[in-house]
Structures are given as C-alpha cells and as structure tokens.
Design a protein around this motif. Sequence first.
Motif, PDB file in Angstrom:
ATOM      1  N   LEU B 101       1.528  -1.652  -0.198  1.00 51.47           N
ATOM      2  CA  LEU B 101      -0.181  -0.199  -0.447  1.00 51.47           C
ATOM      3  C   LEU B 101       1.072   1.138  -0.234  1.00 51.47           C
ATOM      4  O   LEU B 101       0.956   2.213  -0.798  1.00 51.47           O
ATOM      5  CB  LEU B 101      -0.603  -0.250   1.175  1.00 51.47           C
ATOM      6  CG  LEU B 101      -1.464   1.086   1.733  1.00 51.47           C
ATOM      7  CD1 LEU B 101      -2.855   1.041   0.731  1.00 51.47           C
ATOM      8  CD2 LEU B 101      -2.340   1.459   2.926  1.00 51.47           C
ATOM      9  N   VAL B 102       1.684   1.389   0.547  1.00 53.99           N
ATOM     10  CA  VAL B 102       3.158   3.088   0.770  1.00 53.99           C
ATOM     11  C   VAL B 102       3.416   2.323  -0.136  1.00 53.99           C
ATOM     12  O   VAL B 102       3.443   3.819  -0.815  1.00 53.99           O
ATOM     13  CB  VAL B 102       3.781   2.610   2.642  1.00 53.99           C
ATOM     14  CG1 VAL B 102       4.355   3.548   2.843  1.00 53.99           C
ATOM     15  CG2 VAL B 102       2.856   2.379   3.127  1.00 53.99           C
ATOM     16  N   GLU B 105       1.094   3.984  -2.949  1.00 54.53           N
ATOM     17  CA  GLU B 105       0.628   5.299  -3.057  1.00 54.53           C
ATOM     18  C   GLU B 105       2.644   5.717  -3.457  1.00 54.53           C
ATOM     19  O   GLU B 105       2.233   7.553  -4.039  1.00 54.53           O
ATOM     20  CB  GLU B 105       0.380   5.479  -2.242  1.00 54.53           C
ATOM     21  CG  GLU B 105      -0.701   4.837  -1.179  1.00 54.53           C
ATOM     22  CD  GLU B 105      -2.011   5.470  -2.645  1.00 54.53           C
ATOM     23  OE1 GLU B 105      -1.738   6.970  -3.111  1.00 54.53           O
ATOM     24  OE2 GLU B 105      -2.620   4.522  -2.505  1.00 54.53           O
ATOM     25  N   LEU B 206       4.346   9.160   5.537  1.00 55.90           N
ATOM     26  CA  LEU B 206       3.054   8.546   5.456  1.00 55.90           C
ATOM     27  C   LEU B 206       2.288  10.209   5.172  1.00 55.90           C
ATOM     28  O   LEU B 206       1.476   9.452   4.205  1.00 55.90           O
ATOM     29  CB  LEU B 206       2.227   7.632   6.564  1.00 55.90           C
ATOM     30  CG  LEU B 206       3.215   6.625   6.838  1.00 55.90           C
ATOM     31  CD1 LEU B 206       2.300   5.790   8.389  1.00 55.90           C
ATOM     32  CD2 LEU B 206       3.262   5.453   5.212  1.00 55.90           C
ATOM     33  N   VAL B 211      -1.099   8.464   2.974  1.00 57.37           N
ATOM     34  CA  VAL B 211      -1.924   7.441   3.646  1.00 57.37           C
ATOM     35  C   VAL B 211      -1.720   7.676   5.665  1.00 57.37           C
ATOM     36  O   VAL B 211      -1.244   8.199   6.561  1.00 57.37           O
ATOM     37  CB  VAL B 211      -0.877   6.598   3.184  1.00 57.37           C
ATOM     38  CG1 VAL B 211      -1.113   4.705   4.025  1.00 57.37           C
ATOM     39  CG2 VAL B 211      -0.123   5.917   1.908  1.00 57.37           C
ATOM     40  N   GLU B 212      -2.998   6.930   5.940  1.00 54.04           N
ATOM     41  CA  GLU B 212      -3.364   6.563   7.974  1.00 54.04           C
ATOM     42  C   GLU B 212      -2.529   5.975   7.665  1.00 54.04           C
ATOM     43  O   GLU B 212      -2.387   5.626   7.731  1.00 54.04           O
ATOM     44  CB  GLU B 212      -4.658   6.994   7.694  1.00 54.04           C
ATOM     45  CG  GLU B 212      -5.451   8.123   7.426  1.00 54.04           C
ATOM     46  CD  GLU B 212      -6.642   6.933   6.870  1.00 54.04           C
ATOM     47  OE1 GLU B 212      -7.648   6.624   8.399  1.00 54.04           O
ATOM     48  OE2 GLU B 212      -7.430   6.932   5.808  1.00 54.04           O
ATOM     49  N   LYS B 215      -3.765   2.389   9.431  1.00 54.30           N
ATOM     50  CA  LYS B 215      -3.046   1.748   7.657  1.00 54.30           C
ATOM     51  C   LYS B 215      -2.394   0.671   7.944  1.00 54.30           C
ATOM     52  O   LYS B 215      -2.034  -0.141   7.078  1.00 54.30           O
ATOM     53  CB  LYS B 215      -3.893   2.383   7.008  1.00 54.30           C
ATOM     54  CG  LYS B 215      -5.420   2.310   6.497  1.00 54.30           C
ATOM     55  CD  LYS B 215      -5.578   2.748   5.196  1.00 54.30           C
ATOM     56  CE  LYS B 215      -7.170   3.167   4.838  1.00 54.30           C
ATOM     57  NZ  LYS B 215      -7.549   3.873   3.729  1.00 54.30           N
TER      58      LYS B 215
END
Lengths: 318, 261
Positions: B101-102, B105, B206, B211-212, B215
Amino acid sequence: MSEILVLVDHVDGAVRKTTNELLTIARRLGEPSAVFIGSDVSAAADQLKAYGAEKVYVVDDAEVKGYLVAPKAEVLQQLVEKTSPAAVLISSNAEGKEIAGRLAVKTDSGLITDAVDVQPGDSGPVTTQSVFAGNYTVQAKVTKGTPIITVKPNAATPEQVEGAAEQEKVDVTISDAAKSAKIVASEPRKATGRPELTEAAIVVSGGRGTGGNFEPVEKFADSLGAAVGASRAAVDSGWYPHSFQVGQTGKTVSPQLYVAAGISGAIQHRAGMQTSKTIVAINKDEEAPLFELVDFGVVGDLHAVLPAATDEVNKRKG
Amino acid sequence: MNIVVCVKYVPDATADRHFEADNTVDRVGVDGLLSELDEYAVEQALQLKEKGDGTDEITVLTVGPEQASDAIRKALQMGADKGVHVVDDAIAGSDSLATSLVLAEAIKKIDHDFVVCGMASTDGAMSVVPAMLAERLGVPQVTFGSQIEMQGKEIRIRRDGDAATEVIGATAPFVLSVTDQSGEARYPSFKGIMAAKKKPVETWSLADLGVEAEKVGLSASWTQVEDTAARPPRSQGEIVTDEDGSGATALAGFLASKKFI
C-alpha cells in the motif's frame, strides 16, 4: 461447517500431488471445496473426490487460460464473495503466491505464504512457517478478512477420504484489466521420468564438484528413485537447468533424504534444503560448511564415491 | 521512459538474523544491506535505460527505517538517478499488504512509465509484493522475468514456471519483476560511488503520501505472528573418509540402516 476453498493445481487436468495435501489440510479446517479452473475437469474429478472434495467449483473459461495470474485471482475473489469460506488454500509456488497476493488485496484479507503446516485454532487456522534459511519456525494466523494461505509441498500426508465432489459450474466475469498481461507463448517442461523436485521423498543434488558431469548424480538418484537437484553454482555454470536449482532463488525442498554431492553449502543453498529430515554430503573438501549439518558425510571424490555407491545400492536392492 | 525500482533493505543473510520480543524482524540491530535480489532489478532498469535514448530517469524507492537509505545509496552508486525513501515510525512491523500500500501510494507520486522489482526479498521471501503492486496500481504484472526485451512501450519476458516456460507480453505501464537469471548485477565503479554522493534523495512520511498511520504497521497488520522459535541446531553425524571404495560401502550401509534402500 464452513467451506474451505482449495485452488486445484493441475496441468491440463493432471492434478498435482500438492492438491491432495491441500484437500487433506482443508478437511481439518472445514469442508473442502475444490476450485478447478480449466476445461479438463473430467480428468481431475476422480482424484478430487478420492481426497475428500465435497464440492468442485468448475470455472471453464477460455479467457482465464491465456493471461498471467490476474484472472485466476478474480475467479477466486468472486467465489470468496459467493461462498464466504473460512479459508482459501493455494499451492505455494510462484504463480500460487501471486494469485494469493492479489486475492488478499482484492478481498482485504490477511495472507500467509509458504506454510509448512496448518492446524485449526480457536480463531481460525494457525500456520507454521520455516524462515531465515530454516533457522527459525514461526507460528502465525490471519486476523483480518478471509485467511488466504499458500502451503508448501509435503506439508501434510495426503489422506484418501471420499468426498461428495458435487460439481457446480460457475460463471465468472473477467475484467479487461486482468487481461493485460498476456501469455504469448508456452512451452511445457520436458518430462524427466523422475519425481517432481519439490514433491520427492529423496533428492540427490550436484554442485560445483561435479565439474559439469551430472551422470554420477543422475545414476545415483535413479538407483534410489530420487529427484535430481543442482546448486546455484552448477546452474550458473550452465551444467543443469535452472528449474532444478535448490536454494533461495530456486526450489525449497524438504525431503526425507537429501544427498548433496560436491556442494559446499552456502547459506543460499542451505535455505533450500535445511529442513530435510536426513542430510548426507559427499565432498572432497572436509572443511565444506555443509558437513556441519549432515547426518552422514563422506570426504571423497563424488566421481569415485557415487558410481560405487550406485552399484552398492543396486546390489542391495537385489 | 522513466522507471521506478523498488528495493528493500534487509538484514544480512550471513549475520545472526533474529526476531524481537514483539515477534517482528530485528531490522536495526543486525547489519543490513540492499537485498541481493533487488540488485538484479536495478541492473535491468539500468540496461533498459542504456538501450533507450538516454533521457530516461531511474528513481529508486524504498520503504524502511533510517538505515534503509544504505540500500538507496548502493542503487545510486550502481547508476540510478535519484532516490525516494519513505520513512515513518508508524510503518514498523508492516506486512506485505501494508508495505505494498505504501509503495503503491509513493509510486503514484513519482513520474514513471513502469516499475521494476526483484523476484523476492532475501528476508521475508514471499515474492508477493510485485503482484500486489500491480493489483493496487491496476496495471499488468510481468513477473519472474529471466529474460527481458522491450521495444517502445511493449515488453516481453521469459518466465520459467513449474510446468512450462512462458513468454509474457504487456504494454507499459506495468510492474516487472526479474529473477537472478536475468543477468549479473554490476558492481559500483569508483566514478559511480563519487557521483552517487551528489544524487538527490527525498524523504517522505506517510503524511506526504496521504496514507493514514492506522492502515500500516504492526497493529494494522492483517496477520499476527503468535510465536517464533529458533530451530535446534543440527548436530553433526558420522563423517567418514573414502579410501578405495570404503566411502561408498559406508554410505550404502547408512542408507540401508535408515531404510532408504
């Protein structure tokens, strides 16, 4: 009891042994449902039934076959939504792990790869993995979504338990995005007549010490009914095909007996064979690190030891 | 075309790799380095750039603790143009889903035509992040390439599967992963080492990626490690020295005693 989806690993309907193992594990966790993607289910049906599949979901869609990984993940996603299974089990090979990875993203679920054991737990399946070149074992579970677990060969002894194997045809929609990586050409691997490397009970591997001559390794393997493997040094030298490489960037094997001939035993090689039950090494160099791991070692030239040992084995077999 | 190469900083496989009390991998107390398998990804990116018109830019991307900048530096020394290091305390303990995910993004924020990865990390060795990235970015995955050819935006790779050797084709943008069969990775030259000192490396948090923190990281992990245990060391068994065939006889005797014959 909840369903456990098992993705059938097969080549044109010839089901691989790992699928029998997955069905056996699935039975511990719930009701095994096989997912068969392909057009040859009639060739596979008896075996899936014999190893306990209660249901067989059949996805016969020509669109799945010509593309890499993504369509199969979409098939499983649609089946997960339809059946709400307690877990999805997939063979731990390159394709299986990639299907699992995409499925995990699609279904917002946890993923565990390369399990060497899976047992039922209070809150879902508990897996065992062997990590850091086999130096550690890790117990883990999935805490979110549908547990998606890829399982290594030989993780369970397949048990024959007849299932209902009720077939259900499933229609799926494959998105255009999933059809973006196309299989342009495919050349089946030539059969060697020997057991599959990752599934074999005995593996005999050759390394740098063969000097490029694998005949003694192959003959000794054949006397024991074993698969043949090779170290990275032997593969990089062009002496044996990469598909037989044992080690970190090749196959991980965990046979009952592993025989290493002319392999010194770098960490990258040990990562691929350290969990073998019994380890034997033959090497001219008595300082070879692999000797530290062996149950039995012969300091000597493999070109002399292996042919003599082959004769000896054949004689004892009578 | 612009290329993003994803690399990982991993504990040295020849060092004492171990777990911490919370069952995460100790990534700080053990010497680390650029994952050997990611060097092949950097190498293929460099080769694709060298075959192009020379205007391509290679960005090396990593997600990891402070020390992970070592991995970026090595890739820059090999010849990549710039680096992006996503570092945030909240990321520690992330599993493959959170890591992908990271990475996804971060990739979206970098001007690129395609992404290159190694076939696996040498620590986790899951081999799933490239497929997850393709899924998250909605682009084709061309993975486990042992031979790579590109013409314009079209790529063809050779993929050695268990049952068959396949040729996979796709059009950029895509996520490519390459194996250790794709070609020996180059060593940084002295000139490369000096030049790398002047190459830009950006550090992103982040928050920079939107990105929270909830998560990612250990608490948000989709999986939980319950226990880790060191395997008991194997004890050395009998070693014999072959003299005029005695080794073969002893070997056959051992195999028979274990019922392998």
